[in-house]
Design a protein around this motif. Structure first.
Motif, PDB file in Angstrom:
ATOM      1  N   GLU A  31      -9.051   0.211   0.705  1.00 60.83           N
ATOM      2  CA  GLU A  31      -8.416  -0.790   1.738  1.00 60.83           C
ATOM      3  C   GLU A  31      -9.274  -1.723   2.248  1.00 60.83           C
ATOM      4  O   GLU A  31      -8.592  -2.804   2.419  1.00 60.83           O
ATOM      5  CB  GLU A  31      -7.912   0.251   3.113  1.00 60.83           C
ATOM      6  CG  GLU A  31      -6.887  -0.555   4.218  1.00 60.83           C
ATOM      7  CD  GLU A  31      -5.595  -0.675   3.682  1.00 60.83           C
ATOM      8  OE1 GLU A  31      -5.107  -1.701   4.085  1.00 60.83           O
ATOM      9  OE2 GLU A  31      -4.857   0.211   2.879  1.00 60.83           O
TER      10      GLU A  31
ATOM     11  N   GLN B 294       3.835   6.433   5.151  1.00 61.12           N
ATOM     12  CA  GLN B 294       3.886   6.651   6.579  1.00 61.12           C
ATOM     13  C   GLN B 294       5.302   6.062   7.528  1.00 61.12           C
ATOM     14  O   GLN B 294       5.464   6.544   7.963  1.00 61.12           O
ATOM     15  CB  GLN B 294       2.549   5.703   7.076  1.00 61.12           C
ATOM     16  CG  GLN B 294       2.338   6.035   8.668  1.00 61.12           C
ATOM     17  CD  GLN B 294       1.820   7.175   9.065  1.00 61.12           C
ATOM     18  OE1 GLN B 294       1.371   8.023   8.224  1.00 61.12           O
ATOM     19  NE2 GLN B 294       2.106   7.518  10.258  1.00 61.12           N
TER      20      GLN B 294
ATOM     21  N   ASN C 275      -4.192   1.891   9.671  1.00 57.77           N
ATOM     22  CA  ASN C 275      -4.251   3.110   8.500  1.00 57.77           C
ATOM     23  C   ASN C 275      -5.540   3.600   8.497  1.00 57.77           C
ATOM     24  O   ASN C 275      -5.685   4.927   8.292  1.00 57.77           O
ATOM     25  CB  ASN C 275      -3.710   2.452   7.131  1.00 57.77           C
ATOM     26  CG  ASN C 275      -3.512   3.517   6.245  1.00 57.77           C
ATOM     27  OD1 ASN C 275      -2.919   4.551   6.591  1.00 57.77           O
ATOM     28  ND2 ASN C 275      -3.553   3.297   4.787  1.00 57.77           N
TER      29      ASN C 275
ATOM     30  N   ASP D 295       0.859  -1.115   0.069  1.00 55.47           N
ATOM     31  CA  ASP D 295      -0.033   0.098   0.075  1.00 55.47           C
ATOM     32  C   ASP D 295       1.038   1.407  -0.096  1.00 55.47           C
ATOM     33  O   ASP D 295       1.763   1.477   0.685  1.00 55.47           O
ATOM     34  CB  ASP D 295      -0.873   0.007   1.035  1.00 55.47           C
ATOM     35  CG  ASP D 295      -1.897   1.279   1.434  1.00 55.47           C
ATOM     36  OD1 ASP D 295      -2.867   1.110   0.278  1.00 55.47           O
ATOM     37  OD2 ASP D 295      -1.458   2.074   2.094  1.00 55.47           O
TER      38      ASP D 295
ATOM     39  N   SER E  32      -2.235  -3.664  10.317  1.00 53.99           N
ATOM     40  CA  SER E  32      -1.610  -2.375   9.600  1.00 53.99           C
ATOM     41  C   SER E  32      -2.655  -1.595   8.705  1.00 53.99           C
ATOM     42  O   SER E  32      -2.991  -0.336   8.827  1.00 53.99           O
ATOM     43  CB  SER E  32      -0.244  -2.518   8.849  1.00 53.99           C
ATOM     44  OG  SER E  32      -0.749  -3.687   7.606  1.00 53.99           O
ATOM     45  N   GLY E  33      -3.420  -2.469   8.078  1.00 54.48           N
ATOM     46  CA  GLY E  33      -4.413  -1.670   7.164  1.00 54.48           C
ATOM     47  C   GLY E  33      -5.609  -1.145   8.059  1.00 54.48           C
ATOM     48  O   GLY E  33      -6.042  -0.022   7.783  1.00 54.48           O
TER      49      GLY E  33
ATOM     50  N   ASP F 194      -0.017   4.486   0.644  1.00 57.08           N
ATOM     51  CA  ASP F 194      -0.327   5.315   1.843  1.00 57.08           C
ATOM     52  C   ASP F 194       0.730   4.630   3.024  1.00 57.08           C
ATOM     53  O   ASP F 194       1.421   5.389   3.873  1.00 57.08           O
ATOM     54  CB  ASP F 194      -1.688   5.474   2.283  1.00 57.08           C
ATOM     55  CG  ASP F 194      -2.321   6.109   1.365  1.00 57.08           C
ATOM     56  OD1 ASP F 194      -1.749   6.965   0.443  1.00 57.08           O
ATOM     57  OD2 ASP F 194      -3.566   5.868   1.036  1.00 57.08           O
ATOM     58  N   GLU F 195       0.819   3.418   3.109  1.00 49.53           N
ATOM     59  CA  GLU F 195       1.344   2.749   4.146  1.00 49.53           C
ATOM     60  C   GLU F 195       2.992   3.090   4.148  1.00 49.53           C
ATOM     61  O   GLU F 195       3.772   3.212   5.151  1.00 49.53           O
ATOM     62  CB  GLU F 195       1.121   1.330   4.458  1.00 49.53           C
ATOM     63  CG  GLU F 195       1.629   0.600   5.616  1.00 49.53           C
ATOM     64  CD  GLU F 195       1.181  -1.063   5.825  1.00 49.53           C
ATOM     65  OE1 GLU F 195       1.884  -1.653   6.289  1.00 49.53           O
ATOM     66  OE2 GLU F 195       0.233  -1.038   5.092  1.00 49.53           O
TER      67      GLU F 195
END
Length: 532
Positions: free
Chosen positions: A446, A186, A499, A180, A495-496, A182-183
């Motif tokens: 997501e 981050q 997020n 991902d 983790s998702g 975005d992850e």
């Protein structure tokens, strides 16, 4: 009495063993404080002094970084000050407040010719003044203290470089892992905050309407900065977009800084993510108000880290472009196959059924074949709609929230093997703002991705409700994605879900999960909500 620095005399032979012991301490230890304490003990004993202390200035030259001495709770530590380069003082003439009747001696501590602090002795036990022998001895020990400081700083610099290199490796791995996006961003923000000992780390990328948008935030406390856009006309954003770094001593009081971005922050580094002549965005490292400023060495390490992150970001972008191109090529192939093979075969089958229907003499057979032909016609229309969707590019899709949610659902239907059901409540296209809508679509993507990769679901229901009441009597929009899969196992990766929660909190909302729609409440229900 002021004494010009000279080469120093020869120490008393009786003092040599203790001086050698102090030198051995310098060569055998990496812990600066304990080494300086042993040097102070040696100095106090050899000079028969009541107090011995070393005061070191911070690497940036502002304030004392270290205070070490034989009289930690007494007056000697309060006397530590900086002497002008080139001076040594004896016999009560130095320091800030030595007793008039006490002898006092101060010698600069130098590293490669640079003054980094002062070695102090105070009050001979016999009440007499310090002599030339004491001065020579302290000069020797001051040189050893300088060596100890130099060794410690070299070791500290090596350790800092090692930490920043490890952080760069973690960032590169995250960006190129194909996970991902975005992850991965981050991870960049979190590494920047950790490595720079900052209060917050932020990643900004160019916004569609110009300026820089905050796309990742790592902070000690929940932050609502995610999604904020710094306009291009802002002085700092303009310098960043021009590829120039900005160093701010106090972000909260700097007039160039955006009020939404600088509140509560002090020393701040704003570095361009620049690679190959392109400015891909910005990396911000902000310390708390009143925190120590960034040293030159820290600025250099942070700039190198930003360059490495920019290179990894560009490589990841190229990798995603290649993967996207492969997806488009595959979609074109599927569309051609559907048109040239599947529709033609269905059409031919429909003609055969119509021919059989005309030849049949039994009414119930004619009626059943007619229904089958009608179903084939509907199927052909649905396939043509799918072909049209496969042939569209991202820019051709409608921009309303309802249409964007339907697009994500249709896109997810291909890997899932079935189409999730959907329901809209309220005027989602008119009341939900763009920032919340964009984050809701990302949250939906997501959640559907998690359901496809982990849930093993046979049914997924998506609800977007723009009529909900939020805590605090506010209004907002709620996304609910429910499946009948296997649920979230104990100890599984979350983790998702983290997020999703981070996105919601950045907008003043929240996200959580619960039982699904399967048998005995099996599966998972993910809820994401935020103000309009």
């Amino acid at each position: 009495m002021s004494v010009e620095p000279g080469p120093g005399g020869v120490p008393n032979p009786a003092d040599v063993p203790r001086l050698l012991e102090a030198m051995r301490a310098v060569g055998s230890g990496l812990r600066l404080r304990s080494t300086l304490e042993r040097i102070c003990e040696t100095a106090a004993e050899l000079a028969d002094a009541r107090y011995a202390a070393v005061g070191l200035t911070a690497e940036c030259g502002d304030g004392l970084a270290e205070r070490v001495g034989e009289d930690i709770d007494g007056q000697a530590v309060r006397w530590i000050g900086r002497l002008p380069d080139g001076y040594e003082e004896t016999a009560g003439a130095g320091g800030t407040c030595p007793p008039p009747e006490a002898g006092f001696l101060a010698v600069p501590v130098r590293v490669q010719g640079e003054s980094v602090g002062t070695f102090h002795l105070a009050e001979k036990r016999d009440g007499g003044p310090f002599g030339e022998h004491d001065l020579d001895m302290v000069r020797v020990l001051a040189r050893e203290a300088g060596i100890a400081v130099g060794n410690a700083r070299l070791y500290g610099a090596a350790r800092r470089r090692e930490r920043w290199i490890d952080g760069s490796v973690a960032v590169t791995t995250a960006l190129l892992s194909g996970g991902d996006a975005d992850e991965a961003l981050q991870v960049v923000a979190e590494q920047a905050r950790r490595l720079s000992d900052s209060m917050a780390g932020l990643v900004l990328l160019p916004a569609a309407a110009g300026g820089l948008e905050i796309v990742a935030v790592a902070s000690e406390s929940p932050s609502r900065a995610l999604g904020l856009v710094v306009p291009a006309e802002n002085a700092v954003a303009g310098r960043i977009l021009a590829g120039k770094a900005v160093f701010v001593e106090d972000a909260a009081s700097d007039p160039r800084m955006s009020a939404d971005l600088s509140r509560g922050y002090g020393p701040t580094l704003l570095l361009p993510l620049r690679s190959g002549g392109r400015v891909l965005g910005s990396l911000v490292m902000a310390r708390a108000a009143g925190a120590r400023p960034f040293t030159d060495a820290e600025r250099t390490l942070a700039t190198q880290f930003a360059s490495q992150a920019a290179l990894a970001l560009m490589m990841a972008e190229a990798q995603r472009d290649r993967e996207q191109l492969a997806v488009y090529e595959d979609r074109d192939r599927i569309a051609r196959d559907l048109h040239d093979l599947v529709i033609q075969r269905l059409f031919a089958t429909g003609m055969l059924l119509e021919s059989a229907q005309r030849r049949s003499v039994l009414p119930e057979v004619r009626q059943g074949v007619g229904k089958a032909v009608d179903e084939l016609d509907v199927t052909i229309q649905e396939i043509r709609t799918a072909i049209f969707a496969l042939q569209q590019g991202p820019a051709e899709f409608p921009t309303g929230l309802r249409a964007r949610v339907l697009r994500e659902i249709n896109m997810a239907a291909v890997p899932l093997g079935f189409k999730p059901s959907h329901r809209f409540v309220g005027s989602v296209d008119t009341v939900v703002g763009e920032l919340t809508a964009k984050n809701l679509v990302a949250a939906l993507r997501e959640a559907l991705s998690n359901a496809f990769r982990h849930a093993g679901a046979s049914r997924i229901d998506v609800t977007v409700d723009a009529t909900v009441r939020l805590p605090g009597d506010g209004t907002g929009v709620r996304l609910t994605v429910t499946d009948d899969g296997v649920g979230i196992p104990d100890g599984g990766r979350r983790s998702g879900l983290k997020n999703l929660k981070r996105r919601a909190e950045s907008l003043g909302g929240d996200s959580w999960y619960g039982p699904g729609s399967g048998k005995d409440a099996g599966g998972t229900s993910v809820v994401w909500e935020a103000p309009y």
